[in-house]
Design an enzyme around this catalytic site. Structure first.
Site, PDB file in Angstrom:
ATOM      1  N   GLY A 154       0.842  -1.193   0.000  1.00 34.77           N
ATOM      2  CA  GLY A 154       0.000   0.000   0.000  1.00 34.77           C
ATOM      3  C   GLY A 154       0.878   1.244   0.000  1.00 34.77           C
ATOM      4  O   GLY A 154       2.039   1.203  -0.424  1.00 34.77           O
TER       5      GLY A 154
ATOM      6  N   GLU B 196       5.613  -3.318   0.926  1.00 34.49           N
ATOM      7  CA  GLU B 196       5.716  -2.996  -0.495  1.00 34.49           C
ATOM      8  C   GLU B 196       4.915  -1.715  -0.670  1.00 34.49           C
ATOM      9  O   GLU B 196       3.686  -1.717  -0.559  1.00 34.49           O
ATOM     10  CB  GLU B 196       5.146  -4.132  -1.330  1.00 34.49           C
TER      11      GLU B 196
ATOM     12  N   CYS C  68       1.859   0.861  -8.644  1.00 30.25           N
ATOM     13  CA  CYS C  68       3.057   1.286  -7.902  1.00 30.25           C
ATOM     14  C   CYS C  68       4.239   1.403  -8.846  1.00 30.25           C
ATOM     15  O   CYS C  68       5.132   2.210  -8.633  1.00 30.25           O
ATOM     16  CB  CYS C  68       3.363   0.301  -6.780  1.00 30.25           C
TER      17      CYS C  68
ATOM     18  N   GLN D  76      -9.360  10.139  -5.039  1.00 28.08           N
ATOM     19  CA  GLN D  76      -8.150   9.948  -5.840  1.00 28.08           C
ATOM     20  C   GLN D  76      -8.164  10.890  -7.050  1.00 28.08           C
ATOM     21  O   GLN D  76      -7.149  11.484  -7.418  1.00 28.08           O
ATOM     22  CB  GLN D  76      -8.083   8.473  -6.283  1.00 28.08           C
TER      23      GLN D  76
ATOM     24  N   GLU E 200       4.377  10.739  -5.526  1.00 26.00           N
ATOM     25  CA  GLU E 200       3.578   9.739  -6.237  1.00 26.00           C
ATOM     26  C   GLU E 200       2.198  10.317  -6.537  1.00 26.00           C
ATOM     27  O   GLU E 200       1.466  10.665  -5.612  1.00 26.00           O
ATOM     28  CB  GLU E 200       3.440   8.483  -5.371  1.00 26.00           C
TER      29      GLU E 200
HETATM   30  P1  NAD Z   1      -3.326   2.560   1.397  1.00 24.82           P
HETATM   31  O1  NAD Z   1      -2.003   2.630   2.067  1.00 24.82           O
HETATM   32  O2  NAD Z   1      -4.260   3.686   1.578  1.00 24.82           O
HETATM   33  O3  NAD Z   1      -4.107   1.245   1.879  1.00 24.82           O
HETATM   34  C1  NAD Z   1      -3.519  -0.037   1.763  1.00 24.82           C
HETATM   35  C2  NAD Z   1      -4.187  -0.967   2.751  1.00 24.82           C
HETATM   36  O4  NAD Z   1      -3.833  -0.569   4.078  1.00 24.82           O
HETATM   37  C3  NAD Z   1      -5.714  -0.957   2.700  1.00 24.82           C
HETATM   38  O5  NAD Z   1      -6.189  -2.267   2.857  1.00 24.82           O
HETATM   39  C4  NAD Z   1      -6.075  -0.106   3.896  1.00 24.82           C
HETATM   40  O6  NAD Z   1      -7.367  -0.355   4.385  1.00 24.82           O
HETATM   41  C5  NAD Z   1      -5.001  -0.534   4.876  1.00 24.82           C
HETATM   42  N1  NAD Z   1      -4.756   0.371   6.013  1.00 24.82           N
HETATM   43  C6  NAD Z   1      -4.874   1.720   6.051  1.00 24.82           C
HETATM   44  N2  NAD Z   1      -4.537   2.179   7.279  1.00 24.82           N
HETATM   45  C7  NAD Z   1      -4.177   1.107   8.014  1.00 24.82           C
HETATM   46  C8  NAD Z   1      -3.708   0.920   9.351  1.00 24.82           C
HETATM   47  N3  NAD Z   1      -3.549   1.956  10.178  1.00 24.82           N
HETATM   48  N4  NAD Z   1      -3.429  -0.327   9.777  1.00 24.82           N
HETATM   49  C9  NAD Z   1      -3.572  -1.385   8.944  1.00 24.82           C
HETATM   50  N5  NAD Z   1      -4.009  -1.280   7.670  1.00 24.82           N
HETATM   51  C10 NAD Z   1      -4.300  -0.050   7.207  1.00 24.82           C
HETATM   52  O7  NAD Z   1      -3.018   2.291  -0.148  1.00 24.82           O
HETATM   53  P2  NAD Z   1      -4.057   2.179  -1.360  1.00 24.82           P
HETATM   54  O8  NAD Z   1      -4.616   3.525  -1.673  1.00 24.82           O
HETATM   55  O9  NAD Z   1      -5.011   1.052  -1.110  1.00 24.82           O
HETATM   56  O10 NAD Z   1      -3.090   1.707  -2.541  1.00 24.82           O
HETATM   57  C11 NAD Z   1      -2.306   2.574  -3.286  1.00 24.82           C
HETATM   58  C12 NAD Z   1      -0.870   2.564  -2.778  1.00 24.82           C
HETATM   59  O11 NAD Z   1      -0.355   1.241  -2.783  1.00 24.82           O
HETATM   60  C13 NAD Z   1       0.065   3.361  -3.665  1.00 24.82           C
HETATM   61  O12 NAD Z   1       0.934   4.127  -2.867  1.00 24.82           O
HETATM   62  C14 NAD Z   1       0.842   2.289  -4.425  1.00 24.82           C
HETATM   63  O13 NAD Z   1       2.113   2.687  -4.875  1.00 24.82           O
HETATM   64  C15 NAD Z   1       0.933   1.210  -3.398  1.00 24.82           C
HETATM   65  N6  NAD Z   1       1.181  -0.090  -4.016  1.00 24.82           N
HETATM   66  C16 NAD Z   1       2.430  -0.651  -3.876  1.00 24.82           C
HETATM   67  C17 NAD Z   1       2.717  -1.867  -4.486  1.00 24.82           C
HETATM   68  C18 NAD Z   1       4.085  -2.494  -4.369  1.00 24.82           C
HETATM   69  O14 NAD Z   1       4.207  -3.678  -4.644  1.00 24.82           O
HETATM   70  N7  NAD Z   1       5.121  -1.761  -3.987  1.00 24.82           N
HETATM   71  C19 NAD Z   1       1.727  -2.535  -5.229  1.00 24.82           C
HETATM   72  C20 NAD Z   1       0.468  -1.938  -5.342  1.00 24.82           C
HETATM   73  C21 NAD Z   1       0.201  -0.724  -4.720  1.00 24.82           C
END
Ligand code: NAD
Length: 487
Positions: free
Chosen positions: A231, A253, A287, A334, A388
């Site tokens: 995330g 990641e 990502c 977004q 980003e």
């Molecule tokens: P996000 O960080 O907002 O959420 C990711 C997950 O974390 C969700 O399931 C969310 O509910 C959970 N979450 C949020 N707060 C939390 C907490 N305090 N404790 C536990 N879980 C929590 O990200 P998003 O908007 O869902 O996804 C987009 C992001 O993900 C972008 O920054 C992208 O680059 C990244 N991403 C990275 C990869 C990689 O492999 N490096 C792959 C895909 C996406």
């Protein structure tokens, strides 16, 4: 199929579950916001506690299952998956907007990765060592770390959950999955398939709930021995702080701000095709999306021209429309954020070459459609150059030479992936060695393959790389065993 009736709910201790006070939650189609796509009952922090406790109780028996049984389970999942992948691909497109062709390709990639892990289950051994002492054998063996929490984003609703769940099960770890609330439908199907395949209660759990309440309760639970998170960097770093206090195994990641350097490159058309595909796939919400082009004066003019032609020609539309190449943005938040970055870029001195705003008229007014955008003269260090955006916005940063290009490419807190397009092998070699990223591509867009380790440096990642066999370094611990035997 063992799919529960709507509203869909969480799966805890082998049962579909929702408490009496569970809140209702609806997902609207981001490409046609008057349509509701799916309905859920939300999990609570108490459900997270029950799921973690069930995983703890299930761990000893699952850790004892044979490699053959785990491998068979994954092969069984491949068979079931192939009968349902079209249905799941459609749900993914409806919930988060990506074109059906992209959802189908994600579903097909899942088949390849599942097969990889079915084989990997039988190869999880480790090493033997010669001893300095007589009649002594030394080996390291791998043991599962224990119950694992898998937290996933919305942009790859099939692959991200499977990349947590399947290596965990193969390694002997029970796993509780908390997918992003924007697109949990694919995870409900994964749960249904594992249920149908007879995975014992507690070995797999699914929580459909928010991050700051349910996700936080899950990752903070004392039964959880490892957290694998994909995330945003901001959320990942917050989780890392809490995990460090408990010394919990961590795999992060996170975000990226991926650059493509173009210099001394004769085939500008091919470079532009690779860059454009990597910039606008999933509407830039990857990502690994190429988000910046760092270009030297020798190729700047033709490259800008072809990038603009390609962006302007992309057919933007609803995810299920057959001619759509780029779908809508996942959500209003977004969408607003992306446009805010473009407006900020213009205030900072950048020039919009194509796009630059929401698409309007016809069906576009019913969804979150943003024009594929190319912006040039993006100043070094400005928000568009280093942050980003996670949208269909390609920023061009002109530089004088390769040295400056490498500096600009590295000038961000992220370090996920990068590319260089050049005919100069010395330039390519220098870039590969000096790029501060976990992955680097030469004359190749920023796409990855399922048998190859995948991860980032700096604030893009931490811990064992996911995808490929490196993932087992997260899910298992090494134990060194010294054995002395009689002659
Ligand atoms: P996000 O960080 O907002 O959420 C990711 C997950 O974390 C969700 O399931 C969310 O509910 C959970 N979450 C949020 N707060 C939390 C907490 N305090 N404790 C536990 N879980 C929590 O990200 P998003 O908007 O869902 O996804 C987009 C992001 O993900 C972008 O920054 C992208 O680059 C990244 N991403 C990275 C990869 C990689 O492999 N490096 C792959 C895909 C996406």
């Amino acid at each position: 199929m063992d799919l529960p009736d709507a509203p869909w709910r969480s799966y805890v201790a082998g049962q579909w579950t929702a408490g009496p006070d569970a809140r209702h939650y609806e997902i609207v189609d981001p490409g046609r916001t008057r349509d509701t796509v799916s309905r859920y009952l939300l999990a609570t922090p108490e459900d997270a506690e029950r799921a973690a406790a069930a995983a703890r109780d299930a761990f000893p028996a699952w850790a004892e299952t044979t490699a053959g049984r785990r491998s068979d389970l994954v092969y069984g999942l491949v068979d079931l998956w192939q009968t349902r992948m079209e249905t799941v691909a459609e749900i993914v497109s409806l919930e988060m907007g990506k074109p059906l062709a992209e959802s189908r390709s994600e579903a097909s990639r899942a088949v390849a990765e599942l097969r990889f892990w079915a084989g990997e289950a039988l190869r999880l051994g480790d090493r033997t060592f010669p001893s300095a002492r007589p009649h002594t054998e030394i080996a390291t063996i791998r043991e599962p770390i224990g119950p694992v929490a898998g937290i996933t984003p919305w942009n790859f609703p099939i692959l991200s959950p499977l990349r947590k769940v399947v290596p965990a099960l193969v390694s002997g770890c029970p796993v509780v999955l908390k997918p992003a609330l924007q697109a949990p439908g694919a995870s409900v199907h994964i749960a249904a398939m594992l249920h149908e395949l007879g995975v014992p209660a507690g070995v797999f759990g699914l929580l459909i709930g928010g991050g700051s309440d349910v996700g936080a309760a899950l990752v903070g639970h004392p039964a959880i021995a490892g957290i694998t998170f994909t995330g945003s960097t901001d959320v990942g770093l917050r989780i890392a702080g809490d995990a460090a206090a408990r010394n919990v195994r961590l795999q992060l990641e996170m975000g990226g701000k991926n650059a493509a350097v173009v210099t001394r490159c004769a085939d500008v058309d091919r470079a532009a095709a690779e860059i454009s595909a990597a910039a606008f796939a999933v509407a830039g919400q990857r990502c690994t999306a190429i988000s910046r082009v760092v270009v030297t004066p020798d190729v700047r003019e033709p490259l800008e021209r072809v990038l603009v032609e390609k962006a302007a020609a992309l057919r933007v539309g609803h995810g299920l429309a057959t001619d759509t190449v780029m779908g809508p943005i996942v959500s209003k938040d977004q969408f607003t954020k992306i446009h805010g970055y473009v407006e900020q870029g213009v205030r900072d001195g950048a020039r919009v070459l194509t796009g630059g705003g929401p698409l309007t008229g016809g069906g576009y007014d019913d969804g979150y459609y943003y024009a594929p955008t190319v912006v040039t003269d993006v100043p070094r260090g400005s928000a568009l150059a280093v942050e980003e955006v996670f949208g269909p916005v390609l920023s061009i940063v002109p530089v004088d030479d390769l040295e400056e290009a490498i500096d600009v490419a590295n000038e961000t807190r992220y370090g996920l992936t990068a590319a260089i397009f050049t005919d100069d092998m010395d330039a390519a070699h220098a870039f590969v060695r000096r790029s501060q990223t976990g992955m680097v591509h030469v004359n190749h867009g920023t796409n990855s393959e399922g048998q190859v380790p995948f991860g980032g440096m700096k604030q893009s990642g931490q811990g064992a790389y996911g995808i490929g066999d490196s993932a087992k370094d997260f899910f298992t611990s090494l134990k060194a065993v010294y054995s002395m035997y009689r002659r």
